[in-house]
Design a protein around this motif. Structure first.
Motif, mmCIF file in Angstrom:
data_model
loop_
_atom_site.group_PDB
_atom_site.id
_atom_site.type_symbol
_atom_site.label_atom_id
_atom_site.label_comp_id
_atom_site.label_asym_id
_atom_site.label_seq_id
_atom_site.Cartn_x
_atom_site.Cartn_y
_atom_site.Cartn_z
ATOM 1 N N LEU A 147 6.163 -1.386 -10.784
ATOM 2 C CA LEU A 147 4.885 -1.173 -10.095
ATOM 3 C C LEU A 147 3.743 -1.183 -11.107
ATOM 4 C CD1 LEU A 147 3.877 -0.448 -7.172
ATOM 5 C CD2 LEU A 147 3.878 1.921 -7.931
ATOM 6 N N LEU A 148 3.985 -0.531 -12.228
ATOM 7 C CA LEU A 148 2.986 -0.463 -13.295
ATOM 8 C C LEU A 148 2.682 -1.856 -13.830
ATOM 9 C CD1 LEU A 148 1.835 2.233 -14.264
ATOM 10 C CD2 LEU A 148 3.208 2.016 -16.317
ATOM 11 N N SER A 184 0.837 -1.211 0.000
ATOM 12 C CA SER A 184 0.000 0.000 0.000
ATOM 13 C C SER A 184 0.867 1.254 0.000
ATOM 14 C CB SER A 184 -0.909 0.018 1.238
ATOM 15 O OG SER A 184 -1.912 -0.951 1.115
ATOM 16 N N CYS A 185 1.921 1.242 0.816
ATOM 17 C CA CYS A 185 2.805 2.417 0.893
ATOM 18 C C CYS A 185 3.535 2.637 -0.423
ATOM 19 C CB CYS A 185 3.842 2.239 1.995
ATOM 20 S SG CYS A 185 3.165 2.328 3.635
ATOM 21 N N LEU A 186 4.101 1.548 -0.992
ATOM 22 C CA LEU A 186 4.882 1.691 -2.226
ATOM 23 C C LEU A 186 4.029 2.272 -3.347
ATOM 24 C CD1 LEU A 186 7.121 -1.513 -2.321
ATOM 25 C CD2 LEU A 186 7.785 0.826 -1.774
ATOM 26 N N LYS A 187 2.751 1.875 -3.409
ATOM 27 C CA LYS A 187 1.878 2.370 -4.478
ATOM 28 C C LYS A 187 1.759 3.899 -4.425
ATOM 29 C CE LYS A 187 -0.991 -1.651 -5.388
ATOM 30 N NZ LYS A 187 -2.116 -2.423 -4.831
ATOM 31 N N VAL A 188 1.846 4.450 -3.233
ATOM 32 C CA VAL A 188 1.741 5.911 -3.111
ATOM 33 C C VAL A 188 3.104 6.579 -3.328
ATOM 34 C CG1 VAL A 188 1.092 7.829 -1.608
ATOM 35 C CG2 VAL A 188 -0.177 5.676 -1.517
ATOM 36 N N LEU A 228 6.357 -5.452 -8.826
ATOM 37 C CA LEU A 228 7.295 -4.896 -7.839
ATOM 38 C C LEU A 228 7.377 -5.761 -6.579
ATOM 39 C CD1 LEU A 228 9.220 -2.663 -7.038
ATOM 40 C CD2 LEU A 228 7.301 -1.367 -6.176
ATOM 41 N N GLU A 229 6.196 -6.196 -6.061
ATOM 42 C CA GLU A 229 6.236 -6.908 -4.780
ATOM 43 C C GLU A 229 6.912 -8.272 -4.879
ATOM 44 O OE1 GLU A 229 1.738 -6.875 -5.856
ATOM 45 O OE2 GLU A 229 3.482 -5.602 -6.156
ATOM 46 N N SER A 230 7.033 -8.802 -6.122
ATOM 47 C CA SER A 230 7.685 -10.112 -6.262
ATOM 48 C C SER A 230 9.120 -9.982 -6.770
ATOM 49 C CB SER A 230 6.879 -10.983 -7.227
ATOM 50 O OG SER A 230 6.746 -10.305 -8.460
#
Lengths: 447, 347
Positions: free
Chosen positions: A345-346, A216-220, A350-352
């Motif tokens: 991220l797009l 959630s934080c990274l998306k922002v 990113l999370e993996s």
């Protein structure tokens, strides 16, 4: 060492140490406001948890900023009475305004923001976060405006006794130099804050402790960081460089390591300046680009240090050159890191993507290094002037303060700040061990 | 114009003493009036939301001094070099103690920071009092600059040190007056038993405060006749003196009746009027030379250019109104007493 050297060391050391904290809190203030606002709008409790977690970090860094900031306001008078006496009638305006408009807003709402959430309710709490953010960003402007006058004095007049007075308050306050310097400084603060937040978020994901909060934080913050990195280079960094080229040719020559005046000047990427032989060793350069970047045309002449009178040359060309190149090098690297992170991220990868997360987790110290190098470039480039072309550093210290006094207090600050820094790291470690949510540990449940 | 800025500066200093005075005073007393950890935390909860904002009044006053009277700022800050650096280091220690004390649960950690907070607050009160006493007594100015040793032989001479018998006396008086002030504040803001102990401490110290106030006034007349002469010539400042004389007696009577708010307000009036009376007697001097009146730094000569001061008339009152609103909001949000068992807070 002379009294002036001790004074310079003391101010350099105390202001560098101090600025480690405001750059983070100014960046974090914006990010916390974003988190809270998004949490209120979309009802994502994870962002509210994150806002609360980073508010605790913010509080610790803010206190460090407050206690290390007080000495700076005093030092203009204690160590630099010559400067305060001659130029205080001008720079006093922004120093006083910073106190009245910014410090009060920050301090009066910080308490409400840090421990008033239950008392105030969500909307008022967001308001207090906005006030702390506004206060800290305003404070940044007043200080940058003060520095901009020292870099590029405008709006003043000289009195018969050689002291400066304000002639045009608005011209002084809205110095063009201040506008670009502020934009450049604040996007740097956003980069520092965003790197710190993404570092913690990457750690939450990698350690599998709070992966959902981390994402959630990274998306922002990743898009925010990427935008700030781009702004850092263009237009803000570019325009700052052009102003330096136009008004401080000696400073530009020192930053770029140019000893000889040339048209079609190369842009040095890497090399070691040798001031005794007046040349750059082992240069790797991009041909002709410097002329274009500094003046907008490839054939334009770029002044070298050899054409600047000896008394007007920066007195530490080597450090100036490296500080500037470290800043530019790191700034370029940040664009690459955050660009790659934004692309991942797009693509929802990113999370993996373990290597990227590791990189984000470990990259947080570098913005601090880059901003420190940036300030070193600005201030070393301004030498030998304290107010460019108006007042020399050598004539700005306090005549009645001996080098023994200045040395004593410098050592005092060194000792005190070393203790403060150890204390800060200890407390930072404690805060980081807390997660964004309080959870009962397995051991407690077993008992 | 310069009179306006002299007044603005005096006002900001008076507000600083009244506001930061209560958190310094509470911190001086807290080792005695709060004994258990929850009690000490309740003292910090009572002053915690305010201390930083209170301290900003000192910084902002410094900023306004550079802005309005750069020459006086430069001479005074360089002249009082070492004592000001001590003030800085104490302010740093105090801020840290207040904010990090409750971030770790170890009793040793907390006791250590409690002691740092109390010692730093006593030291700060004495130094602030001594600093103001230096301005009133005058300094060894003979030329544009001066430098003051921390101490010489403790006599008030032509070139005295920062600490002599007079400034130390004022420093001790300040520490006691602020302790009373902080005690009365805690009596308003904390729960039992801290409130009763704080009230009792203030009631016990009040007679000493009154006695020292008389002594300090007598000593001031002796040490700096210029000030006393100026006071006599300015009847507008006389009410300040009368309030300052009457306030401790009123505070004493109200505190014994447990009318804590009235007692605290009387203490505010006492501190503000003492400081304002001092400033009224000083005007137009910013720094008095003990060597010769030729070297005095006066408001007119030390002022920045007139355009600067005129522009300040636009923004300073506006900012002052804003700050008043901020503080009113802050005190309203944190109104009422702090419960001793409250674990939810920041401290």
């Amino acid at each position: 060492m002379s009294a002036v050297m001790w004074d310079r060391f003391q101010f350099g050391f105390t202001v560098t140490f101090h600025y480690l904290f405001p750059q983070l809190t100014m960046g974090l203030a914006l990010i916390i406001v974003l988190f809270k606002w998004l949490a209120l709008r979309h009802g994502d409790p994870k962002l509210n948890d994150a806002a609360r977690f980073f508010a605790r970090l913010f509080g610790l860094n803010f206190v460090m900023g407050v206690v290390t900031g007080i000495p700076l306001e005093f030092q203009f008078g204690t160590n630099w009475a010559g400067f305060a006496d001659r130029s205080g009638g001008v720079v006093g305006m922004t120093l006083a305004m910073e106190g009245m408009f910014a410090f009060f807003a920050e301090s009066a709402f910080l308490g409400l923001f840090l421990f008033g959430e239950e008392r105030l309710g969500q909307r008022k709490h967001l308001m207090s976060a906005v006030m702390v953010f506004a206060g800290s960003w305003l404070s940044g402007y007043f200080i940058v405006a003060t520095n901009a006058f020292m870099q590029h004095p405008v709006g003043y007049a000289m009195m018969a006794d050689g002291r400066l007075r304000l002639a045009h308050p608005l011209i002084y306050l809205f110095n063009r130099w201040a506008f670009w310097e502020y934009a450049h400084t604040m996007s740097a603060a956003v980069i520092t804050g965003a790197f710190a937040v993404s570092s913690v978020a990457a750690w939450w994901i990698l350690s599998a402790s709070f992966p959902k909060h981390g994402i959630s934080c990274l998306k922002v913050v990743i898009p925010l960081a990427f935008a700030a990195c781009l702004l850092q280079l263009f237009p803000t960094g570019d325009r700052q460089g052009k102003l330096v080229a136009r008004y401080q040719p000696g400073a530009l020559a020192g930053m770029e390591g140019r000893f000889k005046t040339e048209s079609n000047a190369d842009l040095i990427i890497i090399g070691q300046p040798d001031p005794s032989r007046r040349r750059l060793e082992n240069p790797i350069a991009v041909p002709r680009v410097l002329s274009y970047l500094a003046y907008g045309s490839f054939g334009h002449k770029v002044t070298g240090l050899d054409d600047v009178p000896g008394a007007d040359q920066p007195d530490n060309v080597v450090l100036l050159y490296y500080a500037y190149h470290i800043m530019v090098g790191l700034g370029t690297l940040f664009i690459a890191i955050m660009g790659a992170a934004a692309w991942l991220l797009l693509r929802r990868r990113l999370e993996s993507c373990q290597p990227m997360l590791w990189l984000l987790m470990l990259a947080f110290p570098f913005p601090f290094i880059a901003t420190t190098a940036g300030w070193l470039s600005a201030e070393l480039g301004r030498q030998p002037w304290v107010v460019w072309g108006v007042q020399r550093t050598a004539n700005s210290a306090s005549p009645a303060v001996s080098s023994g006094d200045a040395a004593f207090t410098s050592l005092g600050f060194l000792g005190l700040y070393s203790v403060l820094f150890v204390l800060f790291l200890f407390l930072l470690g404690r805060e980081l061990r807390h997660g964004p949510v309080e959870r009962a540990t397995g051991r407690e449940e077993a008992q | 114009m310069t009179a306006f800025w002299f007044g603005a500066l005096s006002l900001m200093l008076a507000i600083y003493v009244v506001l930061d005075g209560f958190d310094i005073g509470a911190a001086i007393l807290h080792l005695f009036v709060a004994r258990s950890d929850p009690e000490r935390r309740s003292v910090l909860q009572a002053i915690g939301p305010y201390w930083d904002g209170n301290e900003v009044w000192l910084l902002a006053a410094g900023g306004v001094l550079v802005f309005a009277f750069p020459r006086a700022y430069a001479a005074a800050f360089a002249g009082f070099y070492l004592p000001l650096m001590l003030v800085l280091w104490i302010l740093i220690a105090r801020g840290m103690a207040m904010e990090v004390r409750s971030r770790d649960t170890s009793p040793l950690w907390r006791s250590f920071w409690d002691a740092v907070l109390a010692l730093a607050s006593v030291g700060l009160a004495i130094l602030l009092g001594a600093a103001f006493a230096n301005v009133i007594r005058g300094v060894g100015l003979a030329g544009r600059w001066f430098s003051t040793p921390l101490f010489t032989n403790f006599l008030v001479s032509r070139r005295p040190g920062v600490l002599d018998w007079y400034t130390v006396l004022v420093g001790i008086f300040t520490a006691i007056a602020l302790a009373v002030h902080g005690g009365l504040f805690l009596a308003c803001k904390t729960a039992e038993p801290v409130a009763s102990r704080s009230r009792e401490a203030a009631v016990r110290l009040l007679p000493w405060q009154a006695l020292l106030a008389v002594l300090v006034t007598a000593a001031t007349i002796r040490v700096q006749p210029v000030l006393f002469g100026a006071m006599l010539r300015r009847p507008l400042a006389w009410p300040l003196e009368f309030i300052a004389i009457a306030a401790p007696a009123y505070a004493y009577a109200q505190a014994r009746r447990r009318h804590d708010l009235w007692a605290f307000l009387a203490s505010c009036a006492f501190l503000a009027c003492m400081l304002a009376a001092g400033c009224a007697g000083l005007y137009p001097h910013l720094l008095i030379s003990r060597v010769s009146p030729v070297w005095d730094i006066n408001a007119g000569a030390a002022a920045a250019g007139s355009i600067s001061l005129l522009s300040g008339l636009w923004w300073w009152p506006a900012s002052f109104v804003l700050v008043t609103i901020y503080f009113a909001n802050l005190f309203r949000q944190f109104r009422g007493r702090v419960a001793t068992s409250d674990d939810s807070g920041h401290y």
